[in-house]
Motif scaffolding. Structure first.
Motif, mmCIF file in Angstrom:
data_model
loop_
_atom_site.group_PDB
_atom_site.id
_atom_site.type_symbol
_atom_site.label_atom_id
_atom_site.label_comp_id
_atom_site.label_asym_id
_atom_site.label_seq_id
_atom_site.Cartn_x
_atom_site.Cartn_y
_atom_site.Cartn_z
ATOM 1 N N UNK A 248 42.860 107.712 30.534
ATOM 2 C CA UNK A 248 42.318 108.815 30.507
ATOM 3 C C UNK A 248 40.958 108.331 29.653
ATOM 4 N N UNK A 249 40.016 108.844 30.529
ATOM 5 C CA UNK A 249 38.639 108.464 29.866
ATOM 6 C C UNK A 249 37.658 109.155 30.953
ATOM 7 N N UNK A 250 36.522 109.559 30.273
ATOM 8 C CA UNK A 250 35.475 110.219 31.020
ATOM 9 C C UNK A 250 35.202 109.780 32.407
ATOM 10 N N UNK A 251 35.074 108.430 32.757
ATOM 11 C CA UNK A 251 34.653 108.151 34.050
ATOM 12 C C UNK A 251 35.925 108.066 35.175
ATOM 13 N N UNK A 252 37.063 107.748 34.505
ATOM 14 C CA UNK A 252 38.234 108.092 35.512
ATOM 15 C C UNK A 252 38.541 109.747 35.978
ATOM 16 N N UNK A 253 38.195 110.586 34.800
ATOM 17 C CA UNK A 253 38.404 112.051 35.022
ATOM 18 C C UNK A 253 37.436 112.312 36.021
ATOM 19 N N UNK A 254 36.042 111.780 35.942
ATOM 20 C CA UNK A 254 35.165 112.107 37.007
ATOM 21 C C UNK A 254 35.302 111.552 38.189
ATOM 22 N N UNK A 255 35.720 110.602 38.249
ATOM 23 C CA UNK A 255 36.036 109.971 39.663
ATOM 24 C C UNK A 255 37.111 110.601 40.363
ATOM 25 N N UNK A 256 38.016 111.128 39.631
ATOM 26 C CA UNK A 256 39.237 111.590 39.992
ATOM 27 C C UNK A 256 38.838 113.112 40.743
ATOM 28 N N UNK A 257 38.032 113.689 39.926
ATOM 29 C CA UNK A 257 37.506 114.995 40.357
ATOM 30 C C UNK A 257 36.798 115.049 41.621
#
Lengths: 305, 332
Positions: B133-142
């Protein structure tokens, strides 16, 4: 003054890592390994290795004045983790060999680019069919589909290193795809065009495309059929996936896998393994040299301007 | 200002080594090993790419670990961590969620935290949510799933709950710190004292980072080698053909996540490419499980924790991810 051999060894290893990464950047071999987007990060990595090397050098020599201090230090944590002060055991020799291993292969073994055999292993046609199937579903809700396109491709210009495109330009470009009579799939926007064609195959039927890629075959292809594709690298080549089009020639093709060709053809629709996907009817094809930068990258859109 | 003799010796040695290393790497061009099988070159390329990609993260990880060692006292940590076990677990998962790290960079940090007296269950919570859980992962999943914000939310939500559950289970099973070195003297390496100057501490931070790198580096390298071996020699098609039905495909996708050892920032794109051959639950399993545990980071954990603990821990995480996601499929 005494020289601590093991500490010196560690320092040399750290320096080798620094120089190795630096050389990858200088020779541009780094592009065979990672997406240029992460080049800066990798340079920071080389910088950190250098920093650690410089710090480590201060442990290599033991000067008289510090001796006492050091001895005390040593006994105080006999059970703590390895500081590299303890005598060299077989176990430690093995672990140093392991650490040297990538330097050894990295420096002595030339890097190659991924080829069709890897594509086969990664289940390339699976991903080709998938994207097409996906698009079928998304067509139901045109609004959402639009949204997806904007977000979906994030990319980089491999050749000019201008890895960003403003959102305005990008949207315009996307609008143009559908209106173009002839799509030239250049390296920078390869993945963008690929996605567009996969998702709007019906609308784009009859339109001409020109693209370059390498030849890849599946066992169940007819002799006239080939996949012409490129590897899409998101982060490093370990996450590369083949993006390519099924193509059909008017005569049986004898081209070997991995041959690079540039083709021009018309988009038509076909069915493969139960999914509808675009097929390119090739009109003109010629063999080309493998490009300096064989991979393509997702486009990076600057959302904030 | 006249330089002292030791520093002159060190500087000279640095220059000499530089010359030597550049010379060796430069001249190696003429001695490239050619004529081996094509598979070997591909294996080597993928191996190096995983390594080159992971090294900056690992180095940042060992530097943070060194920083914790030198600048943060055990008392400070004790003050920050809630006394209540469950509150501590919750906090560790939240902190992990805010902390951008990758699954290999976080191992040295967790080791240092635990050595400094952070309870094992809190360390585990941090270890699990940090890379996931971190911003980079959220963004890339999105991005990878396009309009599918749902997948990104599910990934975070389910991942967070699983981290909580695993940390609670660990808190019941293990009381001691489970670090490999049996003595607790690890913390006594360099005691944080006020007597040391800032510069002195910084120097020691770097020295610690060096030790940590050599401790952990070999495991990262073996992990990267195994993962690249899987990529070159194990056909994904074979795995995909096993996966039929919700349960088996979940198992297949989780094994794939484990074996491929992708960085959590890049795995969303790979996961997305499987989203039509496999049901959503299996893809979710891939996305949640991969950042928590994979081949590369299991090996790195083995360098830090007792083998028995690592085996039990990997088992608990695998079973929990499997059960929670299967349960979700039944409910939804």
């Amino acid at each position: 003054m005494k020289i601590n051999g093991q500490q010196l060894g560690r320092a040399i290893i750290l320096l080798f890592f620094t120089v190795f990464i630096y050389q990858l950047h200088v020779s541009e071999d780094i592009l065979k390994l990672i997406n240029p987007k992460y080049e800066t990060l990798s340079k920071i990595g080389a910088g950190l290795f250098l920093l650690l090397f410089l710090a480590q050098m201060h442990r290599v020599f033991t000067f008289q004045e510090k001796e006492d201090n050091h001895q005390h230090h040593h006994y105080a944590h006999e059970h703590s983790h390895d500081h590299g002060d303890q005598p060299l055991t077989l176990k430690k020799v093995i672990s140093y060999i392991v650490i040297i291993f990538p330097l050894f292969t990295g420096i002595l073994v030339p890097l190659s680019s991924l080829d069709a055999s890897i594509a086969k292993n990664k289940g390339a046609t699976l991903s080709i069919t998938n994207t097409a199937e996906n698009s079928g579903k998304e067509n139901v809700t045109p609004n959402e589909e639009d949204q997806q396109d904007v977000i979906d491709h994030n990319a980089i210009d491999p050749n000019i290193y201008k890895n960003k495109i403003s959102k305005k330009d990008y949207d315009q470009l996307r609008d143009n795809v559908v209106n173009q009579s002839h799509i030239m799939m250049d390296d920078t926007l390869f993945s963008t065009y690929y996605q567009e064609i996969m998702q709007n195959a019906q609308q784009l039927e009859g339109i001409e495309v020109t693209l370059a890629g390498f030849v890849y075959r599946e066992a169940d292809f007819s002799p006239q059929q080939l996949v012409i594709g490129r590897f899409l690298v998101t982060h490093c080549v370990a996450d590369a996936s083949l993006i390519g089009f099924l193509t059909e020639f008017d005569q049986p093709m004898t081209l070997d896998d991995n041959t690079w060709v540039e083709i021009t053809g018309t988009i038509t629709l076909t069915e493969y393994q139960g999914a509808e996907l675009p097929l390119i009817q090739v009109k003109d094809a010629h063999i080309i040299e493998e490009p300096d930068q064989p991979y393509v990258y997702p486009v990076n859109i600057e959302i904030i301007e | 200002m006249k330089k002292s003799v030791p520093s002159i010796i060190i500087d000279t040695a640095i220059l000499l080594l530089f010359g030597m290393v550049v010379y060796v790497t430069g001249f190696s061009d003429t001695y490239k090993i050619n004529g081996l099988s094509n598979h070997f070159y591909q294996l080597n390329t993928i191996f190096l790419s995983i390594l080159i990609e992971a090294l900056p993260f690992v180095l940042i990880g060992v530097l943070i670990a060194g920083f914790i060692q030198m600048f943060i006292t055990e008392n400070q940590l004790k003050k920050w961590i809630p006394k209540n076990k469950y509150a501590a677990i919750f906090m560790s998962c939240v902190v992990g969620g805010l902390f951008p790290a990758c699954e290999c960079g976080i191992v040295p940090i967790v080791r240092r935290l635990i050595a400094k007296g952070v309870p094992i269950y809190a360390g585990v919570g941090f270890l699990l949510t940090g890379p996931l859980i971190n911003p980079i992962v959220i963004f890339s999943t999105y991005m990878a799933f396009g309009n599918d914000l749902e997948m990104a939310i599910l990934r975070m939500g389910v991942g967070f709950s699983i981290a909580l559950i695993v940390a609670v289970i660990i808190s019941f099973l293990f009381k001691s710190n489970q670090l490999k070195t049996t003595s607790t003297s690890m913390t006594s390496c360099h005691h944080v004292t006020n007597r040391q100057s800032f510069l002195d501490k910084t120097g020691k931070t770097l020295i610690h980072a060096v030790d940590e790198f050599f401790d952990m580096g070999k495991y990262l390298i073996i992990g990267a080698l195994l993962a690249s071996f899987v990529q070159v020699y194990v056909p994904t098609n074979l795995l995909a053909s096993i996966g039929d039905g919700e349960i088996t495909s979940l198992v297949v996708m989780m094994s794939l996540a484990y074996l491929l050892s992708l960085c959590s920032e890049a795995d969303a794109f790979i996961g997305a490419s499987f989203s039509t051959i496999f049901p959503r639950s299996a893809v979710l399993g891939f996305l949640v499980y991969g950042p928590m545990i994979d081949l590369k980071n299991t090996l790195m954990m083995l360098s830090v924790f007792k083998t028995k603990f690592v085996i039990i821990f990997v088992g608990i995480v695998s079973v929990t991810v499997f059960l929670i996601i299967s349960l979700l499929t039944i409910i939804i």
